[in-house]
Design a protein around this motif. Structure first.
Motif, PDB file in Angstrom:
ATOM      1  N   ASP A   1       0.833  -1.207   0.000  1.00 56.49           N
ATOM      2  CA  ASP A   1       0.000   0.000   0.000  1.00 56.49           C
ATOM      3  C   ASP A   1       0.869   1.259   0.000  1.00 56.49           C
ATOM      4  O   ASP A   1       0.536   2.252  -0.669  1.00 56.49           O
ATOM      5  N   GLU A   2       1.975   1.206   0.733  1.00 52.34           N
ATOM      6  CA  GLU A   2       2.897   2.351   0.779  1.00 52.34           C
ATOM      7  C   GLU A   2       3.502   2.634  -0.589  1.00 52.34           C
ATOM      8  O   GLU A   2       3.619   3.797  -1.019  1.00 52.34           O
TER       9      GLU A   2
ATOM     10  N   ALA B   1       0.882   4.060  -2.879  1.00 51.79           N
ATOM     11  CA  ALA B   1       0.658   5.476  -2.564  1.00 51.79           C
ATOM     12  C   ALA B   1       1.738   6.344  -3.207  1.00 51.79           C
ATOM     13  O   ALA B   1       1.458   7.437  -3.716  1.00 51.79           O
TER      14      ALA B   1
ATOM     15  N   ALA C   1      -1.155  -5.977  -7.837  1.00 51.15           N
ATOM     16  CA  ALA C   1      -1.886  -4.891  -7.187  1.00 51.15           C
ATOM     17  C   ALA C   1      -1.871  -3.625  -8.041  1.00 51.15           C
ATOM     18  O   ALA C   1      -2.880  -2.921  -8.152  1.00 51.15           O
TER      19      ALA C   1
ATOM     20  N   ARG D   1      -5.099  -1.609 -10.216  1.00 53.90           N
ATOM     21  CA  ARG D   1      -5.421  -0.183 -10.068  1.00 53.90           C
ATOM     22  C   ARG D   1      -5.216   0.596 -11.363  1.00 53.90           C
ATOM     23  O   ARG D   1      -5.368   1.813 -11.387  1.00 53.90           O
TER      24      ARG D   1
END
Length: 285
Positions: free
Chosen positions: A66-67, A70, A98, A102
């Motif tokens: 997730d980092e 981001a 992932a 996105r």
């Protein structure tokens, strides 16, 4: 607009193998996700690259992914492993998936690869091959994997650690037979060694010189086989069952020797074993 996730291949040994494009990308991205920041730090220092790094390895949790995602919202990120291409038996797969989900652009930066180097140098791969990565550590799981591949007409390529190499070669020979094999050790490094031999002979060589360093193992494809008629196969099964082999082992060996389907031979071996038991005279009490 989201940035690009670059998968950057890094040297597998010799630092001169890094590409000019890889160096440019590593300088231009806003963040590098490295399998081992200390290891990669030496590489970046050698080429004067000062891009910030964050660790991303096989034990990184979802929070680290997730980092990185981001960070991709505001800039480009490069992923590097300790050696070779990220995502090929190295961290990267989960992050790539992932990012793709996105809609983030994923761009590979090709370069050094232990698999391709070993395949090219082996002399055993005229066309396609099957890459297995690291085989299972448990012997039973390893043999099960090799057995599932025994009838495929392709060379097999795998990675192995030095302390498991002899056991893995023993399992390969017991399941696949004595095929030609090329052992590639420490590719592109000072102590690079390429040994072209057979699986049986490899055992003796490794007894004299215990394995050291990381290995890429290239196993030759099986020899083309002439199909055997069912009656001849039945005779072969009877001989092996009479010698004490289990129906499963007998079927596997005869399938390897004849090219007949192992599942059919296994059912035939079970029938022969049952017939043998029923034909035995019963003792009178």
């Amino acid at each position: 607009m989201a940035g690009t996730l670059y998968l950057v291949a890094t040297p597998i040994g010799n630092l001169e193998d890094i590409t000019l494009r890889a160096l440019r990308i590593l300088r231009e991205v806003s963040l590098i996700a490295a399998e081992d920041t200390r290891h990669s730090g030496r590489l970046l220092k050698h080429f004067g690259i000062e891009t910030p790094m964050v660790s991303y390895h096989g034990h990184s949790g979802p929070g680290r992914i997730d980092e990185i995602l981001a960070a991709l919202e505001t800039g480009d990120v490069a992923v590097i492993s300790d050696a070779g291409m990220p995502g090929i038996s190295d961290p990267g797969f989960e992050l790539v998936r992932a990012a793709a989900e996105r809609g983030i652009r994923v761009e590979p930066i090709p370069g050094p690869s232990a698999v391709i180097a070993a395949v090219a140098a082996s002399g055993l791969v005229p066309g396609g091959f099957l890459f297995l990565g690291f085989p299972p550590r448990r012997p039973s799981e390893r043999r099960k994997l090799f057995a599932s591949l025994a009838d495929l007409p392709f060379p097999l390529v795998l990675y192995e650690a030095p302390h498991r190499l002899r056991a893995t070669l023993a399992d390969l020979e017991s399941v696949l037979g004595d095929r030609p094999v090329t052992l590639c050790r420490e590719l592109t490094k000072v102590h690079e060694e390429i040994i072209r031999t057979t699986m049986a002979a490899a055992h003796a060589a490794l007894e004299e010189r215990p394995p050291r360093g990381e290995y890429v193992v290239v196993v030759g494809a099986p020899e083309p086989r002439t199909r055997t008629d069912p009656e001849q196969a039945a005779d072969l099964l009877r001989d092996r069952l009479a010698a004490g082999e289990s129906p499963s082992a007998a079927a596997r060996a005869v399938a390897r020797a004849t090219g007949l389907p192992r599942s059919d031979l296994y059912r035939q071996a079970l029938a022969l074993r049952e017939r043998e038991v029923s034909d035995k005279p019963r003792s009178k009490d």
